[in-house]
Motif scaffolding. Structure first.
Motif, PDB file in Angstrom:
ATOM      1  N   THR A 111       0.837  -1.197   0.000  1.00 56.34           N
ATOM      2  CA  THR A 111       0.000   0.000   0.000  1.00 56.34           C
ATOM      3  C   THR A 111       0.874   1.249   0.000  1.00 56.34           C
ATOM      4  O   THR A 111       1.901   1.298   0.675  1.00 56.34           O
ATOM      5  CB  THR A 111      -0.929   0.014   1.230  1.00 56.34           C
ATOM      6  N   ALA A 112       0.467   2.255  -0.751  1.00 60.23           N
ATOM      7  CA  ALA A 112       1.168   3.541  -0.794  1.00 60.23           C
ATOM      8  C   ALA A 112       0.449   4.546   0.092  1.00 60.23           C
ATOM      9  O   ALA A 112      -0.768   4.711  -0.014  1.00 60.23           O
ATOM     10  CB  ALA A 112       1.230   4.058  -2.231  1.00 60.23           C
ATOM     11  N   VAL A 113       1.186   5.195   0.960  1.00 57.82           N
ATOM     12  CA  VAL A 113       0.624   6.188   1.883  1.00 57.82           C
ATOM     13  C   VAL A 113       1.116   7.574   1.466  1.00 57.82           C
ATOM     14  O   VAL A 113       2.318   7.855   1.501  1.00 57.82           O
ATOM     15  CB  VAL A 113       1.034   5.900   3.338  1.00 57.82           C
ATOM     16  N   LEU A 114       0.194   8.413   1.035  1.00 51.76           N
ATOM     17  CA  LEU A 114       0.534   9.752   0.573  1.00 51.76           C
ATOM     18  C   LEU A 114       1.027  10.603   1.739  1.00 51.76           C
ATOM     19  O   LEU A 114       0.394  10.671   2.789  1.00 51.76           O
ATOM     20  CB  LEU A 114      -0.694  10.409  -0.073  1.00 51.76           C
ATOM     21  N   GLN A 115       2.162  11.276   1.552  1.00 52.60           N
ATOM     22  CA  GLN A 115       2.747  12.118   2.595  1.00 52.60           C
ATOM     23  C   GLN A 115       2.280  13.565   2.464  1.00 52.60           C
ATOM     24  O   GLN A 115       1.876  14.007   1.385  1.00 52.60           O
ATOM     25  CB  GLN A 115       4.272  12.061   2.503  1.00 52.60           C
ATOM     26  N   ASP A 116       2.344  14.284   3.571  1.00 53.39           N
ATOM     27  CA  ASP A 116       1.977  15.694   3.558  1.00 53.39           C
ATOM     28  C   ASP A 116       2.903  16.476   2.638  1.00 53.39           C
ATOM     29  O   ASP A 116       4.111  16.210   2.579  1.00 53.39           O
ATOM     30  CB  ASP A 116       2.063  16.282   4.972  1.00 53.39           C
ATOM     31  N   SER A 117       2.355  17.434   1.926  1.00 56.30           N
ATOM     32  CA  SER A 117       3.151  18.282   1.050  1.00 56.30           C
ATOM     33  C   SER A 117       3.434  19.617   1.725  1.00 56.30           C
ATOM     34  O   SER A 117       2.739  20.016   2.664  1.00 56.30           O
ATOM     35  CB  SER A 117       2.419  18.515  -0.277  1.00 56.30           C
ATOM     36  N   HIS A 118       4.449  20.297   1.237  1.00 55.68           N
ATOM     37  CA  HIS A 118       4.810  21.616   1.761  1.00 55.68           C
ATOM     38  C   HIS A 118       4.997  22.536   0.564  1.00 55.68           C
ATOM     39  O   HIS A 118       5.984  22.441  -0.167  1.00 55.68           O
ATOM     40  CB  HIS A 118       6.094  21.528   2.595  1.00 55.68           C
ATOM     41  N   GLU A 119       4.061  23.457   0.387  1.00 54.96           N
ATOM     42  CA  GLU A 119       4.059  24.315  -0.795  1.00 54.96           C
ATOM     43  C   GLU A 119       5.273  25.233  -0.859  1.00 54.96           C
ATOM     44  O   GLU A 119       5.675  25.651  -1.949  1.00 54.96           O
ATOM     45  CB  GLU A 119       2.774  25.148  -0.834  1.00 54.96           C
ATOM     46  N   ASP A 120       5.861  25.559   0.292  1.00 55.02           N
ATOM     47  CA  ASP A 120       6.993  26.481   0.303  1.00 55.02           C
ATOM     48  C   ASP A 120       8.325  25.760   0.165  1.00 55.02           C
ATOM     49  O   ASP A 120       9.388  26.365   0.350  1.00 55.02           O
ATOM     50  CB  ASP A 120       6.985  27.310   1.585  1.00 55.02           C
ATOM     51  N   MET A 121       8.300  24.470  -0.178  1.00 56.67           N
ATOM     52  CA  MET A 121       9.528  23.686  -0.243  1.00 56.67           C
ATOM     53  C   MET A 121       9.558  22.855  -1.522  1.00 56.67           C
ATOM     54  O   MET A 121       8.578  22.208  -1.873  1.00 56.67           O
ATOM     55  CB  MET A 121       9.611  22.763   0.992  1.00 56.67           C
ATOM     56  N   GLU A 122      10.682  22.890  -2.227  1.00 52.89           N
ATOM     57  CA  GLU A 122      10.852  22.046  -3.403  1.00 52.89           C
ATOM     58  C   GLU A 122      10.876  20.584  -2.973  1.00 52.89           C
ATOM     59  O   GLU A 122      11.296  20.254  -1.865  1.00 52.89           O
ATOM     60  CB  GLU A 122      12.152  22.397  -4.126  1.00 52.89           C
ATOM     61  N   ILE A 123      10.445  19.686  -3.881  1.00 51.18           N
ATOM     62  CA  ILE A 123      10.344  18.279  -3.522  1.00 51.18           C
ATOM     63  C   ILE A 123      11.702  17.698  -3.153  1.00 51.18           C
ATOM     64  O   ILE A 123      11.811  16.847  -2.251  1.00 51.18           O
ATOM     65  CB  ILE A 123       9.691  17.469  -4.670  1.00 51.18           C
ATOM     66  N   GLU A 124      12.781  18.160  -3.818  1.00 48.75           N
ATOM     67  CA  GLU A 124      14.117  17.664  -3.480  1.00 48.75           C
ATOM     68  C   GLU A 124      14.500  18.055  -2.054  1.00 48.75           C
ATOM     69  O   GLU A 124      15.113  17.266  -1.330  1.00 48.75           O
ATOM     70  CB  GLU A 124      15.160  18.199  -4.465  1.00 48.75           C
ATOM     71  N   GLU A 125      14.143  19.269  -1.649  1.00 47.77           N
ATOM     72  CA  GLU A 125      14.428  19.718  -0.285  1.00 47.77           C
ATOM     73  C   GLU A 125      13.676  18.859   0.724  1.00 47.77           C
ATOM     74  O   GLU A 125      14.226  18.463   1.758  1.00 47.77           O
ATOM     75  CB  GLU A 125      14.028  21.179  -0.119  1.00 47.77           C
ATOM     76  N   LEU A 126      12.404  18.575   0.431  1.00 47.48           N
ATOM     77  CA  LEU A 126      11.590  17.773   1.340  1.00 47.48           C
ATOM     78  C   LEU A 126      12.166  16.373   1.486  1.00 47.48           C
ATOM     79  O   LEU A 126      12.279  15.846   2.607  1.00 47.48           O
ATOM     80  CB  LEU A 126      10.156  17.695   0.815  1.00 47.48           C
ATOM     81  N   ILE A 127      12.530  15.757   0.367  1.00 48.93           N
ATOM     82  CA  ILE A 127      13.058  14.397   0.415  1.00 48.93           C
ATOM     83  C   ILE A 127      14.352  14.340   1.210  1.00 48.93           C
ATOM     84  O   ILE A 127      14.606  13.377   1.954  1.00 48.93           O
ATOM     85  CB  ILE A 127      13.269  13.869  -1.025  1.00 48.93           C
ATOM     86  N   ASN A 128      15.184  15.365   1.096  1.00 51.08           N
ATOM     87  CA  ASN A 128      16.445  15.391   1.831  1.00 51.08           C
ATOM     88  C   ASN A 128      16.246  15.503   3.339  1.00 51.08           C
ATOM     89  O   ASN A 128      17.178  15.224   4.112  1.00 51.08           O
ATOM     90  CB  ASN A 128      17.319  16.550   1.343  1.00 51.08           C
ATOM     91  N   LEU A 129      15.043  15.874   3.778  1.00 47.52           N
ATOM     92  CA  LEU A 129      14.764  16.005   5.211  1.00 47.52           C
ATOM     93  C   LEU A 129      14.078  14.768   5.791  1.00 47.52           C
ATOM     94  O   LEU A 129      13.880  14.685   6.996  1.00 47.52           O
ATOM     95  CB  LEU A 129      13.861  17.230   5.454  1.00 47.52           C
ATOM     96  N   ILE A 130      13.706  13.809   4.927  1.00 46.76           N
ATOM     97  CA  ILE A 130      12.913  12.661   5.363  1.00 46.76           C
ATOM     98  C   ILE A 130      13.749  11.394   5.402  1.00 46.76           C
ATOM     99  O   ILE A 130      14.491  11.097   4.467  1.00 46.76           O
ATOM    100  CB  ILE A 130      11.711  12.450   4.416  1.00 46.76           C
ATOM    101  N   VAL A 131      13.623  10.667   6.510  1.00 48.15           N
ATOM    102  CA  VAL A 131      14.142   9.303   6.605  1.00 48.15           C
ATOM    103  C   VAL A 131      13.013   8.453   7.153  1.00 48.15           C
ATOM    104  O   VAL A 131      12.591   8.613   8.298  1.00 48.15           O
ATOM    105  CB  VAL A 131      15.378   9.210   7.519  1.00 48.15           C
ATOM    106  N   PHE A 132      12.498   7.547   6.334  1.00 52.00           N
ATOM    107  CA  PHE A 132      11.366   6.727   6.747  1.00 52.00           C
ATOM    108  C   PHE A 132      11.798   5.661   7.754  1.00 52.00           C
ATOM    109  O   PHE A 132      12.920   5.143   7.675  1.00 52.00           O
ATOM    110  CB  PHE A 132      10.729   6.041   5.530  1.00 52.00           C
TER     111      PHE A 132
END
Length: 223
Positions: A111-132
């Protein structure tokens, strides 16, 4: 955390003729293997994994929302883990009970769980802050990109603003939606839909279509 997507289809098909086109995203030049002409359609191998099915189902769900969508990040988890995390008791909220019942139909699926988005942040920046955490077995990303033939990209101006304007308005420009995913085991998979061939039967799949996104997503699985 947001929406849950579960498997709801059996098979897809792909074009049998593909070529290289140049892909642009945010002024960056990328290469992607993509179908440039109509060709015969052939059914996919029946041995496709639950991982592949999960990514393809993400793309189909997103396709129902139409084009010009923002990038979306997903955590991939096994249904069995979700089942164990939802209490089976009278106190369990009705929404969670309904989810549990749907998971029981496919306990071995993903199953895929959609993560919260942040409009003021580029997707690359967001991914660099996440460790699942460890129970997340994989990650997936949906993103739209512009593609043009190599001959068109060679004509594009060097200035970023002029180049973007040139590509956005070029008659041979096309849009694609890419859903890329990776597993902790290192397996990767991509699903691509073209705006000009916007049909479920025309999606393209493979493990070597996009190079940069799987590498980016693997960062979310690496402590």
């Amino acid at each position: 955390m947001g929406f849950y997507y579960s498997r709801s289809f059996l098979a897809v098909a792909r074009f049998s003729v593909s070529t290289m086109v140049t892909c642009f995203e945010g002024g960056r030049k990328l290469n992607v293997a993509f179908c440039a002409m109509r060709g015969k359609i052939r059914a996919m191998n029946n041995s496709i994994t639950e991982f592949h099915l999960c990514l393809e189902n993400i793309e189909r769900e997103l396709a129902q929302l139409g084009w010009d969508q923002a990038p979306a990040l997903f955590a991939l988890v096994n249904n069995q883990w979700l089942l164990e995390s939802i209490p089976d008791s009278d106190d369990t909220p009705s929404e969670d009970r309904q989810l549990r019942e749907s998971l029981l139909d496919n306990p071995g699926a993903m199953t895929a769980v959609l993560q919260d988005s942040h409009e003021d942040m580029e997707i690359e920046e967001l991914i660099n802050l996440i460790v699942f955490p460890e129970h997340v077995v994989g990650a997936a990303l949906s993103i739209e990109r512009i593609v043009v033939p190599p001959s068109v990209s060679d004509q594009a101006p060097d200035d970023p603003e002029k180049r973007d304007d040139f590509l956005m308005n070029h008659p041979q420009r096309d849009d694609i939606r890419v859903v890329a995913g990776v597993l902790r085991s290192g397996e990767k998979w991509c699903v691509i839909r073209s705006r000009s061939y916007d049909k479920d039967a025309a999606i393209i799949t493979g493990d070597d279509l996009i190079d940069d996104l799987p590498e980016l997503l693997m960062r979310t699985l690496t402590p």
